[in-house]
Scaffold this motif. Sequence first.
Motif, PDB file in Angstrom:
ATOM      1  N   UNK A 110      38.170 -28.127 -17.719  1.00  0.00           N
ATOM      2  CA  UNK A 110      39.336 -28.435 -17.276  1.00  0.00           C
ATOM      3  C   UNK A 110      39.988 -29.872 -17.637  1.00  0.00           C
ATOM      4  N   UNK A 111      38.976 -30.660 -17.347  1.00  0.00           N
ATOM      5  CA  UNK A 111      39.084 -32.191 -18.067  1.00  0.00           C
ATOM      6  C   UNK A 111      39.085 -32.693 -19.190  1.00  0.00           C
ATOM      7  N   UNK A 112      38.067 -32.122 -19.881  1.00  0.00           N
ATOM      8  CA  UNK A 112      37.796 -32.642 -21.302  1.00  0.00           C
ATOM      9  C   UNK A 112      38.030 -31.435 -22.308  1.00  0.00           C
ATOM     10  N   UNK A 113      37.871 -30.420 -22.113  1.00  0.00           N
ATOM     11  CA  UNK A 113      37.807 -29.426 -23.189  1.00  0.00           C
ATOM     12  C   UNK A 113      39.295 -29.319 -23.551  1.00  0.00           C
ATOM     13  N   UNK A 114      39.374 -28.950 -24.915  1.00  0.00           N
ATOM     14  CA  UNK A 114      40.859 -28.405 -25.599  1.00  0.00           C
ATOM     15  C   UNK A 114      41.096 -27.091 -25.100  1.00  0.00           C
ATOM     16  N   UNK A 115      42.315 -26.673 -24.659  1.00  0.00           N
ATOM     17  CA  UNK A 115      42.718 -25.511 -24.463  1.00  0.00           C
ATOM     18  C   UNK A 115      42.551 -24.813 -25.674  1.00  0.00           C
ATOM     19  N   UNK A 116      42.356 -23.585 -25.330  1.00  0.00           N
ATOM     20  CA  UNK A 116      41.920 -22.378 -26.253  1.00  0.00           C
ATOM     21  C   UNK A 116      43.176 -22.423 -27.689  1.00  0.00           C
ATOM     22  N   UNK A 117      44.335 -22.584 -27.293  1.00  0.00           N
ATOM     23  CA  UNK A 117      45.473 -22.738 -28.433  1.00  0.00           C
ATOM     24  C   UNK A 117      45.321 -24.165 -29.227  1.00  0.00           C
ATOM     25  N   UNK A 118      44.901 -24.914 -28.287  1.00  0.00           N
ATOM     26  CA  UNK A 118      44.744 -26.573 -29.216  1.00  0.00           C
ATOM     27  C   UNK A 118      43.560 -26.390 -30.079  1.00  0.00           C
ATOM     28  N   UNK A 119      42.467 -25.852 -29.618  1.00  0.00           N
ATOM     29  CA  UNK A 119      41.351 -25.482 -30.429  1.00  0.00           C
ATOM     30  C   UNK A 119      41.605 -24.632 -31.732  1.00  0.00           C
ATOM     31  N   UNK A 120      42.525 -23.583 -31.493  1.00  0.00           N
ATOM     32  CA  UNK A 120      42.923 -22.756 -32.536  1.00  0.00           C
ATOM     33  C   UNK A 120      43.508 -23.642 -33.646  1.00  0.00           C
ATOM     34  N   UNK A 121      44.408 -24.479 -32.946  1.00  0.00           N
ATOM     35  CA  UNK A 121      45.323 -25.331 -33.917  1.00  0.00           C
ATOM     36  C   UNK A 121      44.462 -26.158 -34.721  1.00  0.00           C
ATOM     37  N   UNK A 122      43.449 -26.859 -34.044  1.00  0.00           N
ATOM     38  CA  UNK A 122      42.324 -27.707 -34.801  1.00  0.00           C
ATOM     39  C   UNK A 122      41.621 -27.078 -35.933  1.00  0.00           C
ATOM     40  N   UNK A 123      41.111 -25.683 -35.617  1.00  0.00           N
ATOM     41  CA  UNK A 123      40.398 -24.771 -36.517  1.00  0.00           C
ATOM     42  C   UNK A 123      41.509 -24.503 -37.923  1.00  0.00           C
ATOM     43  N   UNK A 124      42.751 -24.306 -37.476  1.00  0.00           N
ATOM     44  CA  UNK A 124      43.495 -24.305 -38.573  1.00  0.00           C
ATOM     45  C   UNK A 124      43.768 -25.339 -39.482  1.00  0.00           C
ATOM     46  N   UNK A 125      43.823 -26.468 -39.054  1.00  0.00           N
ATOM     47  CA  UNK A 125      43.872 -27.730 -39.667  1.00  0.00           C
ATOM     48  C   UNK A 125      42.695 -28.089 -40.390  1.00  0.00           C
ATOM     49  N   UNK A 126      41.573 -27.707 -39.936  1.00  0.00           N
ATOM     50  CA  UNK A 126      40.211 -27.986 -40.547  1.00  0.00           C
ATOM     51  C   UNK A 126      40.192 -26.731 -41.785  1.00  0.00           C
ATOM     52  N   UNK A 127      40.545 -25.417 -41.555  1.00  0.00           N
ATOM     53  CA  UNK A 127      40.729 -24.749 -42.607  1.00  0.00           C
ATOM     54  C   UNK A 127      41.467 -24.929 -43.891  1.00  0.00           C
ATOM     55  N   UNK A 128      42.731 -25.506 -43.381  1.00  0.00           N
ATOM     56  CA  UNK A 128      43.706 -26.086 -44.574  1.00  0.00           C
ATOM     57  C   UNK A 128      42.981 -26.988 -45.215  1.00  0.00           C
ATOM     58  N   UNK A 129      42.438 -28.067 -44.529  1.00  0.00           N
ATOM     59  CA  UNK A 129      41.857 -29.227 -45.286  1.00  0.00           C
ATOM     60  C   UNK A 129      40.772 -28.808 -46.395  1.00  0.00           C
ATOM     61  N   UNK A 130      39.889 -27.642 -45.890  1.00  0.00           N
ATOM     62  CA  UNK A 130      38.940 -27.088 -46.902  1.00  0.00           C
ATOM     63  C   UNK A 130      39.664 -26.177 -48.125  1.00  0.00           C
ATOM     64  N   UNK A 131      40.726 -25.520 -47.766  1.00  0.00           N
ATOM     65  CA  UNK A 131      41.428 -24.929 -48.486  1.00  0.00           C
ATOM     66  C   UNK A 131      42.131 -25.869 -49.745  1.00  0.00           C
ATOM     67  N   UNK A 132      42.592 -26.885 -49.297  1.00  0.00           N
ATOM     68  CA  UNK A 132      43.285 -27.812 -50.188  1.00  0.00           C
ATOM     69  C   UNK A 132      42.350 -28.541 -50.746  1.00  0.00           C
ATOM     70  N   UNK A 133      41.411 -28.912 -50.509  1.00  0.00           N
ATOM     71  CA  UNK A 133      40.587 -30.151 -50.965  1.00  0.00           C
ATOM     72  C   UNK A 133      39.545 -29.305 -52.000  1.00  0.00           C
ATOM     73  N   UNK A 134      39.121 -28.180 -51.674  1.00  0.00           N
ATOM     74  CA  UNK A 134      37.953 -27.544 -52.527  1.00  0.00           C
ATOM     75  C   UNK A 134      38.441 -26.252 -53.099  1.00  0.00           C
ATOM     76  N   UNK A 135      39.724 -26.067 -53.397  1.00  0.00           N
ATOM     77  CA  UNK A 135      40.390 -24.914 -53.964  1.00  0.00           C
ATOM     78  C   UNK A 135      39.803 -24.944 -55.355  1.00  0.00           C
ATOM     79  N   UNK A 136      39.188 -23.509 -55.414  1.00  0.00           N
ATOM     80  CA  UNK A 136      38.530 -23.124 -56.866  1.00  0.00           C
ATOM     81  C   UNK A 136      36.902 -23.640 -56.710  1.00  0.00           C
ATOM     82  N   UNK A 137      36.593 -24.373 -55.782  1.00  0.00           N
ATOM     83  CA  UNK A 137      35.123 -24.749 -55.545  1.00  0.00           C
ATOM     84  C   UNK A 137      34.073 -23.698 -55.537  1.00  0.00           C
ATOM     85  N   UNK A 138      33.182 -23.711 -56.336  1.00  0.00           N
ATOM     86  CA  UNK A 138      31.959 -22.687 -56.308  1.00  0.00           C
ATOM     87  C   UNK A 138      32.265 -21.620 -57.395  1.00  0.00           C
ATOM     88  N   UNK A 139      33.542 -21.833 -58.120  1.00  0.00           N
ATOM     89  CA  UNK A 139      33.721 -20.600 -59.135  1.00  0.00           C
ATOM     90  C   UNK A 139      33.062 -20.822 -60.430  1.00  0.00           C
TER      91      UNK A 139
END
Length: 139
Positions: A110-139
């Motif tokens: 209740x006091x420290x944890x992100x709400x589930x929706x906030x956590x999902x938004x953070x995950x989206x931002x992380x995925x976007x970072x990896x997709x934009x910075x590492x596009x084509x990596x490993x090919x």
Amino acid sequence: METFNFGVPTVILQPREAVTKDNVDQAQESLSHVCAAIADVCLATNTLYNLLITDRGMTFYMMPRRKEQKTEEENPYNLGVFDLSGAFYVLDKEKFGTVSYKEFIEYCSAKAGLEKTEFEELKKAIIQKFESEYKGAGK
């Protein structure tokens, strides 16, 4: 990997493949790089986090969190990485005798944890970072 079983939603980072003495340095470097990239996203989104590194540097627990109130009435605990992962400290002797693990985990959520929706938004931002910075990596 993520879990909601701790006091707050937690991102758990581990190597995908078995770590041997031949690849331990590379595995730790890769994990550190991923962790730093996630920390960059947290910084860019103004998201606080705690970090716990275990298993000789092979497991990182990143606990994104919201800012806590610092008045003793609203926040009788000083929530740190160990508290958020379940090993909590209670400095008040009277409170120590009455607090339950379930109560404390609910408090952390209740006091420290992100709400589930906030956590999902953070995950989206992380995925976007990896997709934009590492596009084509490993090919």
